[in-house]
Design a protein around this motif. Structure first.
Motif, short mmCIF file in Angstrom:
data_model
loop_
_atom_site.label_atom_id
_atom_site.label_comp_id
_atom_site.label_asym_id
_atom_site.label_seq_id
_atom_site.Cartn_x
_atom_site.Cartn_y
_atom_site.Cartn_z
N ALA A 2 -2.59 -6.54 4.21
CA ALA A 2 -1.29 -5.88 4.29
C ALA A 2 -0.16 -6.88 4.12
O ALA A 2 0.79 -6.65 3.39
CB ALA A 2 -1.17 -5.16 5.63
N ALA A 3 -0.29 -8.02 4.79
CA ALA A 3 0.75 -9.04 4.73
C ALA A 3 0.89 -9.56 3.31
O ALA A 3 1.98 -9.81 2.83
CB ALA A 3 0.42 -10.17 5.68
N GLN A 5 0.30 -7.96 0.52
CA GLN A 5 0.99 -6.98 -0.31
C GLN A 5 2.50 -7.06 -0.10
O GLN A 5 3.26 -7.09 -1.06
CB GLN A 5 0.49 -5.57 0.01
CG GLN A 5 1.04 -4.53 -0.96
CD GLN A 5 0.71 -3.11 -0.53
OE1 GLN A 5 -0.39 -2.84 -0.07
NE2 GLN A 5 1.66 -2.23 -0.68
N GLY A 6 2.90 -7.13 1.17
CA GLY A 6 4.32 -7.24 1.49
C GLY A 6 4.93 -8.49 0.89
O GLY A 6 6.03 -8.47 0.35
N GLN A 9 5.46 -8.12 -2.82
CA GLN A 9 6.62 -7.25 -3.10
C GLN A 9 7.92 -8.04 -2.99
O GLN A 9 8.81 -7.91 -3.83
CB GLN A 9 6.63 -6.07 -2.12
CG GLN A 9 5.56 -5.05 -2.44
CD GLN A 9 5.37 -3.99 -1.37
OE1 GLN A 9 4.55 -3.10 -1.56
NE2 GLN A 9 6.07 -4.06 -0.28
N LEU A 10 8.01 -8.88 -1.97
CA LEU A 10 9.21 -9.70 -1.78
C LEU A 10 9.39 -10.68 -2.94
O LEU A 10 10.50 -10.87 -3.45
CB LEU A 10 9.11 -10.48 -0.46
CG LEU A 10 9.36 -9.68 0.81
CD1 LEU A 10 8.92 -10.47 2.03
CD2 LEU A 10 10.84 -9.35 0.95
#
Lengths: 124, 330
Positions: A2-3, A5-6, A9-10
């Motif tokens: 999850a981290a 993916q975030g 995105q950033l």
């Protein structure tokens, strides 16, 4: 996972703010280690577009992605919230500290932009 | 004596709530109990101000105090002003009541203004539409919130859209929809109103914080009932923990107020208890009935004590105000 993916995105948003508009291939080329597979970058771009952060445009045969939220808009709210929580003297001192580090050219540009922002908010 | 017993019963009821293990109870039950405790605090303050304004003037204590004040502390005023000292003393006893009334009006105005401010701030900050009918706002921090009272909307920041993955975003959005669907905004407004009236009763702020916490837990469960993974929701809450500056009566942010550790622990260890047990409406009805019962008992006790006192004072004033005459010769 999850981290990760975030984080991607950033990074993708950072690239698009710098380039203003780019295709999947171009964004991928700007990411550290190419940002993974082509489809991974494409998925991230499409996800950000679905969430309203990017817009898609046709550029010849390819699709270009553009940020719909500018970097200043992204940052301003955070800075405003941070400064709103500080005392008036601390707020002034922090702003003076930041502005004091700028050169004459930057200061003139900031003054011009601040006047434009003030004009816009008066009109509103 | 009867009044004292009524006051003790009310205070014990209020204090007893703090001893209950409500953090292990269902969120709806805990919310209703803490809200009742806040309502009872407001009631205590209201009853005390009524007692001071209505029953106290007929007591000898007040007559003695106003005589002392009027004739000894301010000896020149009675001879220069055509005002009866006892009337001034009695009028002064209305001050607590007026204080409570002005606090109620000020709170109602403040809450209305706060909800209007949220609406204005939302209009100004909006950068467009976010996913699934949400309002997109700027900001690098992870912000997910249910904003507004009349037409509540889910607000999502650009930072949240960049930092959360699909599952975290969906769980976070459903948490906020839970606040809206379960009408938590009205509970929050009522709690704020009761807190403003009863804030002088000890530990009122703690009760308000507990209401906030259990509303967040209730919204967590609402989201989990929509088949979200508790660990994913916990991860979204953890990422949103930096956006607490948004907490106002018209705003309910994902990170909530205090009790973050409790919520995270509950989510991480208790995915199996995700189902919603009991309905908020039933529990709220039971709590409201209990509060109404306690309130009616307190009001009846007060009336039982006050009516004879007021009648007695009227009889005395009709026969030349015996107590005033004794204590305060013209």
């Amino acid at each position: 996972m999850a981290a990760l993916q975030g984080e991607l995105q950033l990074q993708v948003m950072g690239v698009l703010w710098r380039l203003e508009a780019a295709t999947v291939e171009r964004v991928r080329g700007e990411l550290p280690d190419q940002g993974g597979a082509y489809t991974t970058v494409q998925t991230v771009l499409n996800r950000l577009a679905d969430r309203g952060l990017l817009t898609r445009h046709k550029a010849g045969n390819a699709i270009e992605y553009r940020p719909s939220v500018s970097e200043p808009e992204y940052l301003t709210s955070t800075l405003r919230a941070t400064l709103a929580g500080a005392s008036r003297p601390a707020r002034r001192a922090a702003l003076a500290e930041l502005v004091g580090e700028l050169g004459d050219e930057d200061l003139a540009a900031i003054r011009g932009e601040a006047q434009e922002t003030a004009r816009r908010s008066r009109r509103r | 004596m009867t009044l004292l017993i009524a006051a003790v019963v009310l205070l014990v009821t209020i204090g007893g709530v703090h001893l209950l293990p409500l953090r292990r109870a269902a969120p709806a039950t805990a919310t209703a109990v803490w809200l009742s405790a806040l309502a009872l605090r407001a009631l205590v303050v209201l009853l005390l101000s009524i007692i001071v304004a209505v029953a106290m003037p007929s007591t000898e204590l007040v007559a003695a105090a106003s005589r002392w004040c009027w004739h000894l502390v301010l000896p020149l005023l009675p001879s220069h002003l055509p005002v009866d000292g006892h009337r001034v003393g009695h009028a002064a006893l209305a001050l607590p009541g007026l204080g409570v009334l002005s606090a109620a009006v000020a709170t109602a105005v403040g809450l209305t203004r706060a909800t209007r401010l949220v609406r204005t701030a939302l209009r100004r900050a909006s950068l467009g539409s976010g996913p699934a009918g949400t309002v997109l706002v700027g900001g690098a921090e992870v912000t997910l919130a249910a904003a507004g009272v009349v037409r509540p909307q889910v607000v999502v920041s650009a930072g949240a859209l960049m930092s959360l993955d699909d599952d975290e975003l969906a769980a976070g959005l459903d948490h906020e929809r839970g606040h809206i669907a379960r009408r938590h905004r009205y509970v929050r407004l009522l709690a704020e109103f009761c807190f403003a009236l009863g804030r002088l009763v000890p530990m009122a702020r703690r009760a308000l914080q507990e209401v906030e916490l259990h509303l967040e837990r209730d919204a967590d469960r609402w989201a989990l009932a929509r088949r979200h993974d508790p660990v994913v929701l916990a991860s979204a809450i953890r990422k949103a923990a930096g956006a607490r500056h948004l907490l106002t009566p018209g705003f309910a942010a994902l990170s909530g107020g205090d009790g973050l550790a409790l919520r995270l622990g509950e989510l991480l260890e208790a995915g199996e208890r995700a189902g919603q047990k009991g309905s908020l409406r039933k529990v709220a009805f039971a709590a409201a009935a209990a509060t109404a019962g306690a309130a009616m008992a307190a009001v009846a006790t007060t009336a039982f004590v006050m009516v004879p006192a007021v009648l007695a004072s009227e009889v005395l004033s009709g026969s030349g105000s015996l107590s005033s005459g004794l204590l305060c010769p013209p």
